[in-house]
Design an enzyme around this catalytic site. Structure first.
Site, PDB file in Angstrom:
ATOM      1  N   ASP A  92       0.858  -1.178   0.000  1.00 58.67           N
ATOM      2  CA  ASP A  92       0.000   0.000   0.000  1.00 58.67           C
ATOM      3  C   ASP A  92       0.900   1.236   0.000  1.00 58.67           C
ATOM      4  O   ASP A  92       2.091   1.150   0.320  1.00 58.67           O
ATOM      5  CB  ASP A  92      -0.904  -0.027   1.233  1.00 58.67           C
ATOM      6  CG  ASP A  92      -1.946   1.075   1.207  1.00 58.67           C
ATOM      7  OD1 ASP A  92      -2.477   1.363   0.117  1.00 58.67           O
ATOM      8  OD2 ASP A  92      -2.222   1.657   2.269  1.00 58.67           O
ATOM      9  N   ASP A 150      -0.215   4.994   1.037  1.00 60.32           N
ATOM     10  CA  ASP A 150      -0.440   5.868   2.187  1.00 60.32           C
ATOM     11  C   ASP A 150      -0.396   5.073   3.489  1.00 60.32           C
ATOM     12  O   ASP A 150      -1.084   4.060   3.634  1.00 60.32           O
ATOM     13  CB  ASP A 150      -1.789   6.586   2.060  1.00 60.32           C
ATOM     14  CG  ASP A 150      -1.802   7.554   0.893  1.00 60.32           C
ATOM     15  OD1 ASP A 150      -0.939   8.437   0.858  1.00 60.32           O
ATOM     16  OD2 ASP A 150      -2.664   7.405   0.010  1.00 60.32           O
TER      17      ASP A 150
END
Length: 259
Positions: free
Chosen positions: A13, A15
């Site tokens: 991922d 963020d």
């Protein structure tokens, strides 16, 4: 139980794992550099459908993270891949930004508000009542309802903003139709991403900061999962879920040596 195979491919991922509020998390640059030097297949994922992969490449590069365009996978790209598989050369009424409209254009979709095959809802900073009303009427008229991701809120400097999941709930309430969400935690996003880099779930790992999206999607796609504690999920919250990540680490810096 048989031991897991060595990790040959990495999905992470963005963020909360690599960056936080526009600033790289310590160790992110070393992690990306090690991945690129190793030659291992990898993807940086985001549920945010606003930006194109090229936009995100430029934004990350300004932060000191050099991630090639082909190594970025967004919910918009996953949605476009899904629609291309389901109904090639179709039509769609789109609520969203360039990340989504570009992805749909690239697969040959025609964007229209005249009897579209799909209404596709994505992230935007300018949700309008007029656009939502049109979406409701088109769905009631027979268009199929697709949404890029189920996130109900998104971050901003001023505080949380309504996101795709919240607007989808409004449209569902008005139409009685639930959308199909292509992004995390739907393992479809993981599987289409793995296919894009020629990787297999048995030898892949997913790194995320959220139990309810990243870890769940990785788990359901058959991958090993790593939860970092630099984002939204706290150690105490892990116990609230009926499933666990393969491993919990403080940050992405703890995984550099695993590559």
């Amino acid at each position: 139980m048989a031991e897991r195979k060595p990790i040959e491919s990495w999905l992470t991922d963005m963020d909360g794992v690599l960056i936080h509020e526009g600033v790289p998390i310590p160790g992110a640059d070393a992690f990306i550099r090690r991945l690129r030097e190793s030659g291992r297949p990898f993807l940086v994922l985001t549920n945010n459908s606003i930006y194109t992969a090229r936009d995100l490449h430029a934004r990350l590069r300004r932060m000191g993270l050099d991630v090639p365009v082909e190594n970025i996978w967004t919910s918009a790209l996953a949605t476009a891949q899904f629609l291309d598989d389901q109904r090639p050369d179709g039509t769609a009424y789109v609520i969203g930004e360039a990340g989504l409209t570009t992805a749909l254009h690239d697969i040959g979709y025609v964007l229209t508000d005249h009897d579209p095959d799909y209404v596709v809802l994505g992230e935007t900073r300018t949700y309008s009542f007029e656009a939502m009303t049109k979406a409701v009427r088109l769905i009631k008229g027979g268009a199929r309802f697709i949404a890029t991701n189920p996130d109900e809120t998104g971050p901003s400097a001023e505080g949380p903003l309504p996101a795709t999941g919240a607007v989808a709930a409004l449209i569902t309430k008005a139409t009685g139709k639930q959308p199909y969400f292509a992004g995390k935690p739907n393992p479809l996003m993981m599987r289409t991403g793995l296919n894009a880099i020629g990787a297999h779930s048995e030898t892949s790992a997913m790194i995320g900061d959220r139990m309810d999206t990243d870890v769940l999607a990785g788990l359901e796609a058959g991958m090993q999962t790593f939860l970092v504690l630099t984002g939204l999920t706290t150690p105490a919250e892990i116990e609230n879920y009926p499933y666990r990540p393969s491993k919990v680490v403080d940050s992405i810096a703890d995984l550099v040596e695993r590559i």
